[in-house]
Design a protein around this motif. Structure first.
Motif, PDB file in Angstrom:
ATOM      1  N   PHE A 185      -0.930 -11.992  43.254  1.00 55.13           N
ATOM      2  CA  PHE A 185      -2.299 -11.691  42.854  1.00 55.13           C
ATOM      3  C   PHE A 185      -3.207 -12.883  43.146  1.00 55.13           C
ATOM      4  O   PHE A 185      -4.294 -12.736  43.717  1.00 55.13           O
ATOM      5  N   ALA A 186      -2.762 -14.089  42.762  1.00 54.60           N
ATOM      6  CA  ALA A 186      -3.539 -15.305  43.016  1.00 54.60           C
ATOM      7  C   ALA A 186      -3.670 -15.569  44.512  1.00 54.60           C
ATOM      8  O   ALA A 186      -4.736 -15.994  44.989  1.00 54.60           O
ATOM      9  N   TRP A 187      -2.587 -15.316  45.249  1.00 53.81           N
ATOM     10  CA  TRP A 187      -2.630 -15.515  46.711  1.00 53.81           C
ATOM     11  C   TRP A 187      -3.674 -14.610  47.353  1.00 53.81           C
ATOM     12  O   TRP A 187      -4.434 -15.043  48.226  1.00 53.81           O
ATOM     13  N   ILE A 188      -3.712 -13.345  46.939  1.00 53.03           N
ATOM     14  CA  ILE A 188      -4.697 -12.412  47.492  1.00 53.03           C
ATOM     15  C   ILE A 188      -6.108 -12.924  47.252  1.00 53.03           C
ATOM     16  O   ILE A 188      -6.965 -12.875  48.153  1.00 53.03           O
ATOM     17  N   GLN A 189      -6.363 -13.460  46.049  1.00 50.40           N
ATOM     18  CA  GLN A 189      -7.703 -13.982  45.747  1.00 50.40           C
ATOM     19  C   GLN A 189      -8.042 -15.163  46.648  1.00 50.40           C
ATOM     20  O   GLN A 189      -9.139 -15.228  47.223  1.00 50.40           O
TER      21      GLN A 189
END
Length: 227
Positions: A185-189
């Motif tokens: 999730f953090a990577w996508i952001q």
């Protein structure tokens, strides 16, 4: 004399977008040519007579096809801003995870997306979730799959940041949530807001319309379901 570089793609192609990102990161100037796959151009048929598919990178009149192979070609041809690590083992690992994305992650998510019957959805999403867990593990202690900067694996898996929100909107099911996959999730952001990436996104609403039509067409063509 500057290299002549052309890229044959479509506006919505996940695979073409990979090549766009790689060329942008490398700072390579190129001519972008959007193809109509319902009426393939003579150039596409000339440059990719085997598969007749996009993307095709044309460098000094010589074609390179298949997106992961194109990424490797770009990496080997233009040395600036490397996409692969220096160590051979790390390079091999990067190639493995890029291919894992195409061979396992993408088909499992697509299979889950096209399922239309509620009783099948849990079973359909299980392989996708299992595959995403493998990717989650790879992000431990890292901002990107490539470490502190975007690399080949990030580019190869970048379609997740592009397509997951589209499929979730159409399917009304949350696949990539912060609780289940905090690192992904953090990577996508982080990946999505990087300027070189963000500047190239296809229009979200246009993608939603396209994939909704694809799903409805596939569901309409599916055989009747019997209990």
């Amino acid at each position: 004399m500057a290299d002549e570089v052309k890229l044959l793609k479509t506006w919505s192609s996940l695979f073409g977008l990979r090549v766009v990102w790689a060329l942008k990161i490398k700072g390579v100037q190129y001519e972008s040519i959007d193809e109509d796959l319902t009426n393939k151009s003579p150039s596409l048929l000339l440059y990719n007579p085997v598969h007749k598919k996009i993307p095709v990178l044309v460098h000094d009149s010589k074609p390179v096809v298949e997106s992961l192979i194109i990424l490797e070609y770009i990496e080997e041809t233009w040395k600036q801003n490397p996409l692969l690590p220096e160590h051979p083992k790390e390079r091999a690992a990067a190639r493995f995870w890029a291919k894992f994305g195409d061979d396992r992650v993408m088909p499992s998510i697509w299979e889950a997306f096209i399922k239309g019957r509620e009783e099948e959805e849990h079973c359909a999403f299980a392989p996708a979730i299992e595959n995403l867990k493998f990717l989650e593990e790879q992000l431990k202690g890292k901002q990107f799959f490539g470490g502190e900067r975007i690399g080949l694996v990030d580019i190869a898996l970048g379609w997740l940041a592009n397509l997951i929100p589209v499929l979730e909107e159409i399917h009304a099911i949350k696949l990539m949530d912060r609780e289940r996959f905090p690192l992904l999730f953090a990577w996508i952001q982080e990946f999505s807001k990087t300027p070189v990436i963000a500047d190239c996104w296809p229009p979200h609403e246009k993608l939603v319309s396209k994939y909704r039509a694809i799903r409805e067409s596939l569901l309409a063509a599916a055989p009747p379901h019997h209990a």
